[in-house]
Every structure is written in structure tokens, then in C-alpha cells.
Motif scaffolding. Sequence first.
Motif, PDB file in Angstrom:
ATOM      1  N   VAL A  22       0.879  -1.323   0.017  1.00  0.00           N
ATOM      2  CA  VAL A  22       0.021  -0.164   0.035  1.00  0.00           C
ATOM      3  C   VAL A  22       0.793   1.278   0.016  1.00  0.00           C
ATOM      4  CG1 VAL A  22      -1.751   1.311   1.067  1.00  0.00           C
ATOM      5  CG2 VAL A  22      -1.641  -1.171   1.144  1.00  0.00           C
ATOM      6  N   MET A  23       0.751   1.940  -1.105  1.00  0.00           N
ATOM      7  CA  MET A  23       1.701   3.125  -1.122  1.00  0.00           C
ATOM      8  C   MET A  23       0.748   4.500  -1.049  1.00  0.00           C
ATOM      9  SD  MET A  23       4.012   2.523  -4.270  1.00  0.00           S
ATOM     10  CE  MET A  23       4.924   4.376  -4.071  1.00  0.00           C
ATOM     11  N   GLN A  59      -3.819 -11.128   4.821  1.00  0.00           N
ATOM     12  CA  GLN A  59      -3.632 -10.214   5.947  1.00  0.00           C
ATOM     13  C   GLN A  59      -3.925  -8.830   5.904  1.00  0.00           C
ATOM     14  OE1 GLN A  59       0.402 -10.582   7.228  1.00  0.00           O
ATOM     15  NE2 GLN A  59       0.534  -8.143   7.822  1.00  0.00           N
ATOM     16  N   VAL A  60      -3.691  -8.105   4.776  1.00  0.00           N
ATOM     17  CA  VAL A  60      -3.623  -6.769   4.597  1.00  0.00           C
ATOM     18  C   VAL A  60      -5.305  -6.362   4.415  1.00  0.00           C
ATOM     19  CG1 VAL A  60      -3.141  -4.720   3.013  1.00  0.00           C
ATOM     20  CG2 VAL A  60      -1.528  -6.523   3.599  1.00  0.00           C
ATOM     21  N   PHE A  61      -5.978  -7.450   3.707  1.00  0.00           N
ATOM     22  CA  PHE A  61      -7.286  -7.031   3.518  1.00  0.00           C
ATOM     23  C   PHE A  61      -8.549  -7.249   4.557  1.00  0.00           C
ATOM     24  CE2 PHE A  61      -6.229  -6.457  -0.804  1.00  0.00           C
ATOM     25  CZ  PHE A  61      -7.070  -5.921  -1.697  1.00  0.00           C
ATOM     26  N   PRO A  84      -6.179  -4.860   8.035  1.00  0.00           N
ATOM     27  CA  PRO A  84      -5.238  -3.843   8.074  1.00  0.00           C
ATOM     28  C   PRO A  84      -4.716  -3.056   9.216  1.00  0.00           C
ATOM     29  CG  PRO A  84      -7.416  -3.104   7.380  1.00  0.00           C
ATOM     30  CD  PRO A  84      -7.616  -4.605   7.670  1.00  0.00           C
ATOM     31  N   SER A  85      -3.495  -2.644   9.154  1.00  0.00           N
ATOM     32  CA  SER A  85      -2.960  -2.238  10.311  1.00  0.00           C
ATOM     33  C   SER A  85      -3.014  -0.635  10.632  1.00  0.00           C
ATOM     34  CB  SER A  85      -1.470  -2.633  10.656  1.00  0.00           C
ATOM     35  OG  SER A  85      -0.748  -2.131   9.554  1.00  0.00           O
ATOM     36  N   ASP A  93      -9.385   3.015   5.466  1.00  0.00           N
ATOM     37  CA  ASP A  93     -10.153   3.909   4.333  1.00  0.00           C
ATOM     38  C   ASP A  93     -10.206   3.656   3.222  1.00  0.00           C
ATOM     39  OD1 ASP A  93     -10.391   5.605   6.601  1.00  0.00           O
ATOM     40  OD2 ASP A  93      -9.106   6.910   6.314  1.00  0.00           O
ATOM     41  N   LEU A  94      -9.092   3.073   2.427  1.00  0.00           N
ATOM     42  CA  LEU A  94      -9.114   2.326   1.158  1.00  0.00           C
ATOM     43  C   LEU A  94      -9.874   1.365   0.924  1.00  0.00           C
ATOM     44  CD1 LEU A  94      -5.333   2.385  -0.277  1.00  0.00           C
ATOM     45  CD2 LEU A  94      -7.093   3.891  -1.066  1.00  0.00           C
TER      46      LEU A  94
END
Length: 543
Positions: free
Chosen positions: A500-501, A514-516, A519-520, A526-527
Motif C-alpha cells: 500500500v503506497m 492479512q492486509v485486506f 489492515p494495521s 479508508d481505502l
Amino acid sequence: MAKQIHSDRVLEIDNIRVTFDTPDGAVEAVRGVSMHVRRGETVAVVGESGSGKSQIMMSAMGLLASNGQATGAVRYRGEDILNLPVKKLNKIRGAKISMIFQEPMTSLDPLYTIQDQLCEPLMVHGGLSRSKARARVLELLKLVQIPDPERRMKSYPYEMSGGQRQRVMIAMALANDPDLLIADEPTTALDVTIQADILHLLAELQARLGMSILFITHDLGIVEAFADRVYVMRKGQLEEEGETQQIFQAPATDYTRMLLDAEPSGQKSAPAADAEVMLSGKDVVVTFGTPGGFLRKDTQFTAVKGIDVALHREQTIGIVGESGSGKSTLGRALLQLLPSEGRVVYLGQEISGLDRAHMRPYRDGLQMVFQDPYGSLSPRMTVSEIITEGLLVHEPGLSQRERAERAAQALEDVGLEPSMRNRFPHEFSGGQRQRIAIARAVVLRPKVIVLDEPTSALDRSVQKQVIELLRRLQKEHALSYLFISHDLAVVRALSDYVMVMRDGKVVEQGLTEQVFDNPSQQYTRDLMRAAFDLREILREKLA
């Protein structure tokens, strides 16, 4: 019998037919379609790529390609404008009827600054002086949320991200407060957090000005939240029409039900832990502009700020983030398409800073599918010539017949008929051009492909096909992908690792699940909400 005039209808399209003369014979892109838009109404036209959506609007605006011909009637406030002389038509288009085009890079002149291009319609159609036009340009850029608008006014299109260019096109279309706005995929290149803001902006302007909107899109989530009525098109004909709620809750045809049900699905498993690293970057930095000095202003802007990445064999890394976050710039830097600092290694060989000649031996293994397919496809070459051009350079030993067979197979792989190979890019829809761009990359059988928004111009049903295609090609040829996108549903279906940039930096990364799912970072959360709860957000904003 005289046609009935409907005083509340801003635009009426009556039995329009669009035909193109091609080397393979006449192609009927639109076959007797009728539709209308009332004052202050938002109408959506949906359908798969190549269904004729955009060609109806291009013919209505007198913008068909030279080999295209339209018959029927297009009435603006009761006046037939289909065959108006250009001088008379110009008094309507750009002032009364404005259009946002699907591909912003090819719609913006690369030789002029954003300020100059936005000033032109204000001065020509609005009669503003240059100083007043400049002030209005700044106001418009703020309206569509261009970051640092004072600086961006002096930028050229190539200096902006795809999403920023799309916002410039929206600003240009809104410059003269049009009576009717025709929006052809206006949010395709926009990240999810901006989509809702742009649609909210359009709704506010519509309420204030009484503007009508004709919305051409493949994003049915936006249609459900934004449109009053819907026309569903298929293969150049009208399949179904009705109120939005009726279409979504009780579609009358199997085709409409298929469109509504088409969502990216599945999940990619991660490669083996000991899988070979194909392409890696260490502390990659990309800076644009020139440093300051004696009597010289510092114009430097750092787009990528020290990023590390390692892409393994058969891995797909999804790179997500808002427009202007540096996603595409990072991908180009890793392929040595932009000057950069840091270390880039391909199959154990450092390629950082290699010039064009020394990079040539690596180019067949490192391919890219660009965000704007029309801008990356030569308008003077047929599809066959475009696809086989790389073979001539990298596999010169192939015979003409072998090249033709490879091109035909590549077209079939991306869901296009080999019989289309003699057509030119302008004879295809936006989604079909994107598939041609993918075919051009895979025909060389590369090891690494950087895919920059490869599904942004594709409707959901075709997205599923392309995702399956990319999965199959990856498995068959042990391909590795860097998948750059703002469409998080597609990223989730195709990627096993996500970065994620934001503002040129990586703010979060990890396995896709993990990210979806957990998310940390608040930015990532928000995305995710903007991507998967867009209908809810739009309803909140438009309430």
C-alpha cells in the motif's frame, strides 16, 4: 407523421446506427438504438466492452472516426444536430454539451500546459479574458481536488498520474457549466477514495445548474447509487431499459443478470518460500524536475521515496494507493523506463542505470502493460503489426507465418477474434484496446510483467476473463506480476502479496489476506471502505 417533441428532454437519440468501413468489410457497431435524457436527470448506459456505448455518444458529438458513419437522429432540445455543419455544432459542443473522454492522456495535448488547455474553452466558449480564465482554472482544479493546484497549472499531461489527468478532463468538461454532461467512464482512472468525491461534486453541480448527465460506465456499483435510469446495451443493440431500482432488483434479461453477478473471485496462493527472486529493488528513489541553483528555482519533486521490493517466481505483488502515490512511477523505475536511484536486480544481474542499448537483451523478459492502451498503441499500425513488432526485434528468426500464428494465439488468449488482426486501434473499444495491449506483452513470453491498471477499462464480466487469463498464463509460463491498480476487488482476486503506497512511500505491506482482512493502518482501512462500501458512501454523500 411529424415527430413528437418532448420539451423536458435535453437529448433524444432516435434509431441511431453506426457503421465502420474496415479491411474486413463493414462493421455495424450500433444497430437502431433509441434513448433520451430529461432535464436534470442522470442516465447510465451500461454493457460489456464493444457493446457500442461510446460510439453512440461519439456520433452524437460529431466525433466519429473518419471511416465511421451514423444515421438516424440526435436531437438537442428538439434540434437535430447529427449532421450539423462543424461551425454550428461547435456552438453547442463544449458550451451546451460537454464530454469527458475515456482516455485522458490522448484527449489532452502533450505540448500545452494544463493551464493553457483549461483556459481555451473558457476563453472560446465563455468569453473570459486570459486573467479571469486563469482564476477560473485554479478554482476548477481545486474543485476536482488536484493536489497543489497552483503548481499543477504549469504541468504538462505527462507529468501527472492517470487519475490526475482524468480529474483535469472533468474540470475541462465542467468549465462552462454545460447543459448536458456526457461522461464516458469518468471514474475509470480514479482511485476509490476520489470516485465518491467526484460523483458528489457532479451531483452538487447538477442540483445547482439543473444539468443533465449521461453516464457511460461499466461500474455497476456507481450506477446503482448515482443514476435515475439505466440503458443496458449488448452487441450494438438495446437489451433492456428502466428505472435504476427496477433494473437492479428485477432485471428482465439473463444478460443483465450476468452483468450484475459478475464480480472478481478467487484467491491466489503465495509461491514457495524458496522461490527464486526474479526482480528486486533496493532503496528505489525517483525524482522529477531540476535542483535549485544560482538564479534557478528548485523544481524537484520526489515521487518514489526509497522503496524496497522483491518479486519472486510465480508471485503477484499488488501495488495499491491513491492517484499520485507513486505506484506507476515505481513500476516504470523497476523496468528502467525512468531514471532512478537505488539498486535494481533482474535474475541476479544488476540493471540499474543501464542505457537503452544495454537494456535491450533484458527487454523480452521484462514487459509492461500500460494504463492508457490507446496512447501506447500506434494508430498507424494494425493490431497484427503491433503484436508482432516485439517478435521482429527479440525473435528475428521466426518466419512471417510463425509470427502470424503467435499473434493469432495471443489474440485468442485475451478473448479477441484473430480475424480482427487487420484492424487499427481506433476501430476497437477501450476495453478491447486494453486486451490488445495485454496480448502484445504476453506474445513475447516474458518472465516478469508490470501491469499498470490492466483492467481499468474493462467491464466486470471481461475483468473476470482477464483475471483467469493472467492466472493461466502465470501457471503455464511461471510468470511473475507486479499488478498496479486502484481496483481492490481485482487486486484481492489476483495478488498473493500487497503493498500500500501513499505519497511515494509504502505505508503497509503483507500477504493479501492479512492486509485486506486485518489492515494495521487507518489509511489502508479508508481505502478498503471506499472500495467495498462505495454504494453506502455515495448514499451518505448524496443524501
